[in-house]
Structures are given as structure tokens and as C-alpha cells.
Design a protein around this motif. Structure first.
Motif, PDB file in Angstrom:
ATOM      1  N   ALA A  93    -185.183 -71.967 117.905  1.00 25.56           N
ATOM      2  CA  ALA A  93    -185.012 -71.449 116.547  1.00 25.56           C
ATOM      3  C   ALA A  93    -183.577 -71.019 116.281  1.00 25.56           C
ATOM      4  O   ALA A  93    -183.102 -71.079 115.143  1.00 25.56           O
ATOM      5  N   ALA A  94    -182.870 -70.625 117.343  1.00 24.66           N
ATOM      6  CA  ALA A  94    -181.493 -70.144 117.188  1.00 24.66           C
ATOM      7  C   ALA A  94    -180.471 -71.284 117.250  1.00 24.66           C
ATOM      8  O   ALA A  94    -179.283 -71.023 117.488  1.00 24.66           O
ATOM      9  N   PHE A  95    -180.891 -72.509 117.057  1.00 22.60           N
ATOM     10  CA  PHE A  95    -179.933 -73.615 117.068  1.00 22.60           C
ATOM     11  C   PHE A  95    -178.814 -73.308 116.077  1.00 22.60           C
ATOM     12  O   PHE A  95    -179.069 -72.995 114.908  1.00 22.60           O
ATOM     13  N   PRO A  96    -177.541 -73.378 116.508  1.00 19.67           N
ATOM     14  CA  PRO A  96    -176.454 -72.786 115.713  1.00 19.67           C
ATOM     15  C   PRO A  96    -175.891 -73.637 114.579  1.00 19.67           C
ATOM     16  O   PRO A  96    -174.931 -73.210 113.932  1.00 19.67           O
ATOM     17  N   TYR A  97    -176.435 -74.838 114.328  1.00 23.63           N
ATOM     18  CA  TYR A  97    -175.857 -75.698 113.295  1.00 23.63           C
ATOM     19  C   TYR A  97    -176.946 -76.205 112.345  1.00 23.63           C
ATOM     20  O   TYR A  97    -178.096 -76.370 112.749  1.00 23.63           O
ATOM     21  N   PRO A  98    -176.580 -76.506 111.103  1.00 20.55           N
ATOM     22  CA  PRO A  98    -177.500 -77.244 110.237  1.00 20.55           C
ATOM     23  C   PRO A  98    -177.541 -78.710 110.661  1.00 20.55           C
ATOM     24  O   PRO A  98    -176.588 -79.215 111.275  1.00 20.55           O
ATOM     25  N   ILE A  99    -178.643 -79.393 110.335  1.00 25.56           N
ATOM     26  CA  ILE A  99    -178.830 -80.790 110.729  1.00 25.56           C
ATOM     27  C   ILE A  99    -179.195 -81.606 109.493  1.00 25.56           C
ATOM     28  O   ILE A  99    -180.086 -81.225 108.729  1.00 25.56           O
ATOM     29  N   MET A 100    -178.508 -82.727 109.299  1.00 24.58           N
ATOM     30  CA  MET A 100    -178.868 -83.695 108.268  1.00 24.58           C
ATOM     31  C   MET A 100    -179.600 -84.851 108.944  1.00 24.58           C
ATOM     32  O   MET A 100    -179.096 -85.426 109.907  1.00 24.58           O
ATOM     33  N   LEU A 101    -180.784 -85.189 108.439  1.00 22.49           N
ATOM     34  CA  LEU A 101    -181.590 -86.273 108.993  1.00 22.49           C
ATOM     35  C   LEU A 101    -181.651 -87.417 107.994  1.00 22.49           C
ATOM     36  O   LEU A 101    -182.038 -87.219 106.843  1.00 22.49           O
TER      37      LEU A 101
END
Length: 390
Positions: A227-235
Motif C-alpha cells: 500500500a505504501a508504494f511511493p509512486y503513481p502508476i499509469m496503466l
């Protein structure tokens, strides 16, 4: 000449069985080796005919397509393309099929199958050939639902040159620049770089592009992220507009991170993945680099959404602060965008052949000498997951 791809057609409608057979047999690369009218017949025909590819209807008597698919993937794994209706329920069932091991799902829209030619018909032929030439699939077990937590935005403002508001024109210009760059700056051939030195760079956004086989690959990666993944992700997944909301919802139920279908004006938040809507283009707002823009699909572009367009946007907005990942899929969507990313100093990862359903998009990026690392799907998930562990 190589052996034709052997195909089994499964549908309770004699019209569709004959229509698909006529369509496929018109291609010298394909041979229809049998048909079945329900799931039970399909299971037996797969054992008897040993096809390379199966086209499978979802709704059939005696045994439906999903149950047949699960049995086939357990007993005699083979590439299966599911045909599903363009409804919300059809989309939900399509997600079940992908989780059960289907290579892809194609809309079963009567209007698109009646004419002499359409994008969907061309797509089916090319998918059959590409799947038939790839290695036999391995069964895929979907992850169970996980606890979900939220993480705060880690936001850094940056002013970069904006992407043109017209994605079609932007991509055309990109390709022209790419041709010139190829001639002027071609690097010597190198062996494919492997994961020994791969690491997640300090970045502002992760952009992942995929096509055939992508839903299962994305699920495998995203369910491993904390949950603490530090970046936004575009899929950016090639998928019909009816399917993307259901796919995003399903991923959101399974992942620790948040997953949503992207909406125009969304603020990019760390620990959230934004899925490009089917039929649209997803870019970073050139005026506000922490927000996304969802733009209409451009008829000049083959793919809607297009990985090239999203990669180009990320390159313009964040330069070297981008991690781009190119996953399984047909064709070369993503290669032009990856070239622009590399010119901006960004990091590009490509999925390896062994873990790809179709080694088209990653292979194109690798052969253009644009991949910093060539990674197994498990390695991609492992490396990304470590970034959120503190």
C-alpha cells in the motif's frame, strides 16, 4: 513455409462457428482442425486435436466456456481466446476468463462479424497467428483479495515542455524524430541486459504498457505491491471500453494499492494505479504535471489507448524521472514512446520472452536497443514491491 497454426472453434451457434471458420481459413497461416458446440465437446476435442489455439464462446449449454476453460488449462493448457458480449455482465465474465488463463477476450458483437472486414476480424486472425507461434501457456492462479490501505501523495512540482494536445500529431512527429535519431545516434548492438543490476530508479511515475496476456501479467505485478508504494502508476492496456471499468474494479479488490479507471483531471497520487479507459488516450496534463488528462481516441492511431502516447507524455512531463515497463502483447506499440523516453534519460524495462504470452511489444523495444533491463514477470513484481517496503 512454416506449419499453419491449428485452431479449434467452440461455439453453440452454428452461424458463429461457420463465420469464424470462414474468416480464419481465408488465411493461409491458419488451419481449422475442428469445432465444438459446448464446453464438454471442447475438452475432448482439445485432447484429440491438440490445437495451438482455441476460440471459445462464453455462454453455451451443458458446460459454459469458463468451466471448460478451467478444465482445459488444468488438463491440456493451450492458448484460448474468449468471445464475450459487450455488456457489463459480459465484461465481468471476461475478467473471470482472463483470471482462469485465457490469453485474451474479444467482443462478440454481431454487427462486427457480419461484414466482410472489420478491426475485430483482423485482430482475431493476427492474435491466432501470434499465439500459435508462441510457447504453450502456463496456468495462472489469480491472487486472493488483500487488505487495502491508503498512502499520502508525495508530490513534487516540475515544469517541463508540454506534450502536444493532439496525440495523433504528437505520435506522428515522434516517429519522424525517431527515424532521424536512429540514423544519427544508433548504439552498437549489445546483449540483452538481465536483472542482475536492475533496480527501480528514483522517479515521479511508473508507466506500464501491455496488450494480449496483459491483464494476467498486470494482476501478477500489482497484487505484489504494498500500500505504501511511493509512486503513481499509469496503466495502458489494450482493452475495449466496456471492459476497462470492470478490470480496474477487479484489480482494486485484489491489490493493496488503489486501482481505478482514470478520469480526466485525476490527481496522481502515490500508491494508486490509473487504468487508461478503452477507446481513449491517457496523458499527463501538460499544464499541471500532477494531474492526468483523458483524451478522445484518435482515428489515426491504431491503438486506443496507445502505449506510445502515454510514454511520450511521461517523457515530456518528467524526463528522466520515469520508469517505463513494456509487457506482453502483439505488435510494436510502445517502441516509439520508449525511444523518446530514452532520449530523455528515463529507465525502460521489458518483459522477457519466456514469461510473455506474446513476445511482440517487448521484443520490439529490445530489438530497438531501448531496454535497460529484460526481466521475467516475477522479477518485475519483486523489484517494484521492494520500493514500498520500509
Amino acid at each position: 513455409m512454416s506449419m499453419p497454426v491449428k485452431v479449434l472453434i467452440v461455439d453453440d451457434s452454428s452461424f458463429f462457428r461457420n463465420r469464424i471458420a470462414d474468416l480464419l481459413e481465408g488465411d493461409a497461416r491458419i488451419k481449422v482442425v475442428g469445432t465444438a458446440a459446448n464446453g464438454r465437446e471442447a475438452i475432448e476435442q482439445v485432447k484429440l486435436q491438440r490445437p495451438d489455439v482455441v476460440t471459445m464462446d462464453v455462454e453455451m449449454p451443458e458446460m459454459n466456456g469458463i468451466d471448460a476453460l478451467r478444465t482445459i488449462m488444468q488438463q491440456s493448457p493451450v492458448h484460448v481466446i474468449m468471445l464475450s458480449s459487450l455488456t457489463h455482465e459480459g465484461a465481468r465474465i471476461s475478467m473471470q476468463a482472463l483470471e482462469a488463463g485465457a490469453a485474451d477476450c474479444i467482443p462478440k458483437d454481431l454487427r462486427q462479424w457480419m461484414g466482410s472486414s472489420s478491426d475485430i476480424q483482423s485482430q482475431l486472425r493476427e492474435q491466432v497467428v501470434a499465439l500459435g507461434k508462441s510457447q504453450r501457456p502456463r496456468t495462472f492462479n489469480g491472487s486472493s483479495s488483500l487488505e487495502r490501505n491508503r498512502s499520502p501523495l508525495r508530490r513534487t512540482e516540475r515544469k517541463d515542455a508540454p506534450l502536444a494536445s493532439d496525440p495523433g500529431a504528437a505520435l506522428a512527429a515522434l516517429r519522424q524524430r525517431a527515424e532521424a535519431a536512429n540514423t544519427a545516434t544508433r548504439r552498437p548492438e549489445v546483449s540483452h541486459r538481465v536483472s542482475s543490476g536492475a533496480k527501480v530508479p528514483d522517479c515521479k511515475v511508473v508507466v506500464i504498457g501491455s496488450s494480449t496476456g496483459g491483464p494476467a501479467a498486470l494482476q501478477k505485478i500489482l497484487t505484489r505491491l504494498p500500500a505504501a508504494f511511493p509512486y503513481p502508476i499509469m496503466l495502458v492496456q489494450h482493452m475495449p471500453s466496456t471492459f476497462t471499468p470492470v478490470f480496474a474494479e477487479r484489480l482494486n479488490q485484489q491489490c493493496n494499492i488503489n486501482v481505478k479507471e482514470a478520469e480526466d483531471g485525476d490527481r496522481m497520487v502515490a500508491g494508486t494505479a490509473y487504468l487508461a479507459p478503452g477507446g481513449k488516450q491517457l496523458i499527463i496534463d501538460p499544464k499541471q504535471s500532477d494531474r492526468l488528462k483523458v483524451m478522445p481516441g484518435d482515428e489515426r492511431l491504431t491503438y486506443k489507448p496507445s502505449v506510445d502516447v502515454s510514454y511520450a507524455s511521461a517523457a515530456k512531463s518528467f524526463g528522466d524521472k520515469v520508469l517505463a515497463v513494456i509487457l506482453t502483447g502483439m505488435g510494436s506499440d510502445g517502441t516509439d514512446g520508449a525511444r523518446l523516453l530514452k532520449r530523455s534519460g528515463a529507465t525502460v524495462w521489458a518483459q522477457d520472452e519466456n514469461s510473455s504470452t506474446i513476445y511482440g511489444m517487448p521484443k520490439s523495444v529490445i530489438e530497438a536497443n531501448l531496454a535497460d533491463s529484460v526481466l521475467d514477470l516475477d522479477e518485475i513484481g519483486t523489484l517494484l514491491s521492494r520500493r514500498g517496503e520500509r
